[in-house]
Scaffold this motif. Structure first.
Motif, short mmCIF file in Angstrom:
data_model
loop_
_atom_site.label_atom_id
_atom_site.label_comp_id
_atom_site.label_asym_id
_atom_site.label_seq_id
_atom_site.Cartn_x
_atom_site.Cartn_y
_atom_site.Cartn_z
N PHE A 5 0.84 -1.19 0.00
CA PHE A 5 0.00 0.00 0.00
C PHE A 5 0.87 1.24 0.00
CE2 PHE A 5 -3.34 -2.75 1.91
CZ PHE A 5 -4.37 -2.43 1.05
N HIS A 6 0.38 2.30 -0.67
CA HIS A 6 1.03 3.61 -0.63
C HIS A 6 -0.01 4.64 -0.26
CE1 HIS A 6 4.93 2.48 -2.24
NE2 HIS A 6 4.29 1.67 -3.05
N THR A 7 0.37 5.60 0.58
CA THR A 7 -0.56 6.64 1.02
C THR A 7 -0.71 7.69 -0.06
OG1 THR A 7 0.05 6.25 3.31
CG2 THR A 7 -1.03 8.34 2.82
N LEU A 8 -1.94 7.88 -0.49
CA LEU A 8 -2.27 8.86 -1.53
C LEU A 8 -2.53 10.22 -0.91
CD1 LEU A 8 -2.78 9.09 -4.59
CD2 LEU A 8 -5.14 8.48 -4.15
N GLY A 9 -3.12 10.25 0.28
CA GLY A 9 -3.41 11.50 0.95
C GLY A 9 -3.82 11.24 2.39
N THR A 10 -3.79 12.29 3.20
CA THR A 10 -4.25 12.19 4.58
C THR A 10 -5.35 13.21 4.81
OG1 THR A 10 -2.54 13.70 5.34
CG2 THR A 10 -2.04 11.37 5.46
N ALA A 15 -14.95 11.54 7.40
CA ALA A 15 -15.95 12.06 6.46
C ALA A 15 -15.30 12.81 5.30
CB ALA A 15 -16.93 12.97 7.18
N ASP A 16 -14.14 13.41 5.54
CA ASP A 16 -13.45 14.18 4.50
C ASP A 16 -12.94 13.31 3.36
OD1 ASP A 16 -13.84 16.35 6.16
OD2 ASP A 16 -11.79 16.34 6.95
N VAL A 17 -12.71 12.05 3.60
CA VAL A 17 -12.10 11.16 2.61
C VAL A 17 -13.14 10.38 1.79
CG1 VAL A 17 -11.81 9.17 4.12
CG2 VAL A 17 -10.18 9.55 2.31
N GLN A 18 -14.40 10.41 2.21
CA GLN A 18 -15.40 9.53 1.60
C GLN A 18 -15.66 9.80 0.12
OE1 GLN A 18 -16.47 6.76 3.00
NE2 GLN A 18 -15.23 7.30 4.77
N VAL A 71 -9.73 15.81 -8.64
CA VAL A 71 -10.88 16.15 -7.81
C VAL A 71 -10.53 16.76 -6.45
CG1 VAL A 71 -12.33 14.38 -8.85
CG2 VAL A 71 -11.06 13.82 -6.81
N ARG A 72 -9.29 16.85 -6.09
CA ARG A 72 -8.92 17.33 -4.77
C ARG A 72 -9.06 18.84 -4.63
NH1 ARG A 72 -2.64 16.44 -3.92
NH2 ARG A 72 -3.25 17.08 -1.87
N ASN A 73 -9.16 19.28 -3.39
CA ASN A 73 -9.19 20.70 -3.07
C ASN A 73 -7.80 21.13 -2.67
OD1 ASN A 73 -11.96 21.05 -3.44
ND2 ASN A 73 -12.41 20.37 -1.38
N TYR A 74 -7.39 22.29 -3.15
CA TYR A 74 -6.09 22.84 -2.77
C TYR A 74 -6.30 23.94 -1.74
CZ TYR A 74 -4.45 20.21 -6.77
OH TYR A 74 -4.15 19.20 -7.64
N CYS A 88 7.43 28.85 -7.55
CA CYS A 88 7.13 28.46 -8.93
C CYS A 88 5.82 29.02 -9.46
CB CYS A 88 7.12 26.93 -9.06
SG CYS A 88 5.72 26.14 -8.26
N LYS A 89 5.10 29.77 -8.62
CA LYS A 89 3.83 30.42 -8.98
C LYS A 89 2.68 29.45 -9.24
CE LYS A 89 6.03 34.30 -8.77
NZ LYS A 89 6.38 34.64 -7.44
N ALA A 90 2.82 28.19 -8.85
CA ALA A 90 1.73 27.22 -9.00
C ALA A 90 0.65 27.48 -7.96
CB ALA A 90 2.27 25.80 -8.85
N MET A 91 -0.56 27.10 -8.27
CA MET A 91 -1.67 27.28 -7.34
C MET A 91 -2.14 25.93 -6.80
SD MET A 91 -3.85 30.41 -8.97
CE MET A 91 -3.98 29.78 -10.62
N LYS A 92 -1.19 25.05 -6.53
CA LYS A 92 -1.48 23.72 -6.01
C LYS A 92 -0.69 23.50 -4.73
CE LYS A 92 -2.63 21.62 -10.40
NZ LYS A 92 -2.42 20.51 -11.31
N SER A 93 -1.21 24.06 -3.64
CA SER A 93 -0.56 23.92 -2.34
C SER A 93 -1.51 23.24 -1.38
CB SER A 93 -0.17 25.29 -1.79
OG SER A 93 0.82 25.89 -2.59
N GLU A 94 -0.94 22.66 -0.33
CA GLU A 94 -1.74 22.07 0.73
C GLU A 94 -1.17 22.53 2.06
OE1 GLU A 94 -1.58 17.85 0.29
OE2 GLU A 94 0.51 17.72 0.87
#
Length: 128
Positions: A5-10, A15-18, A71-74, A88-94
């Motif tokens: 298994f590899h972790t895709l996200g936490t 309920a947040d992961v459903q 589909v994820r929220n940044y 890098c001016k990207a708008m993909k941060s967490e």
């Protein structure tokens, strides 16, 4: 054959992961939610154990990552605007917490919020 298994996200709460779990399973990707039952029984320990881990088989990693990124929220600021990486001016941060010392591991809510760019891995503090 043993699969890994590899972790895709936490996620802070189960309920947040459903939604992403349902999306991945609808695409035929088996999903495992690590620590889901523990956090369901005591939600206050979520930050202490690192939240619910969304895990997929290593053989499904690339396809699952692609679906997850669609589909994820940044992270957004207080006005709802995406956080822009100063590097890098990207708008993909967490949101990112380092929890480097024992105090922040025991009391993670005292650590100041930072953002990690998912494109270049640059870590920055929010601007006020």
């Amino acid at each position: 054959m043993q699969s890994e298994f590899h972790t895709l996200g936490t996620f802070e709460f189960p309920a947040d992961v459903q939604i992403i779990k349902a999306k991945l399973e609808s695409e035929g990707i088996p999903v495992f939610l690590r620590d889901e039952a523990t956090i369901n029984s005591d939600p206050l320990i979520s930050s202490a154990i690192g939240g619910v881990k969304l895990q997929v088989y290593s053989s499904d990693w690339e396809r699952a990552k692609q679906i997850y990124d669609e589909v994820r929220n940044y992270a957004t600021d207080a006005e709802g605007n995406p956080i822009v990486c100063p590097n890098c001016k990207a708008m993909k941060s967490e949101i990112y917490y380092s929890r480097r010392n024992v105090f922040y591991k025991l009391f993670p809510f005292f650590e100041s919020k930072k953002y990690k760019c998912l494109q270049c891995n640059f870590i920055t503090k929010p601007t006020k």
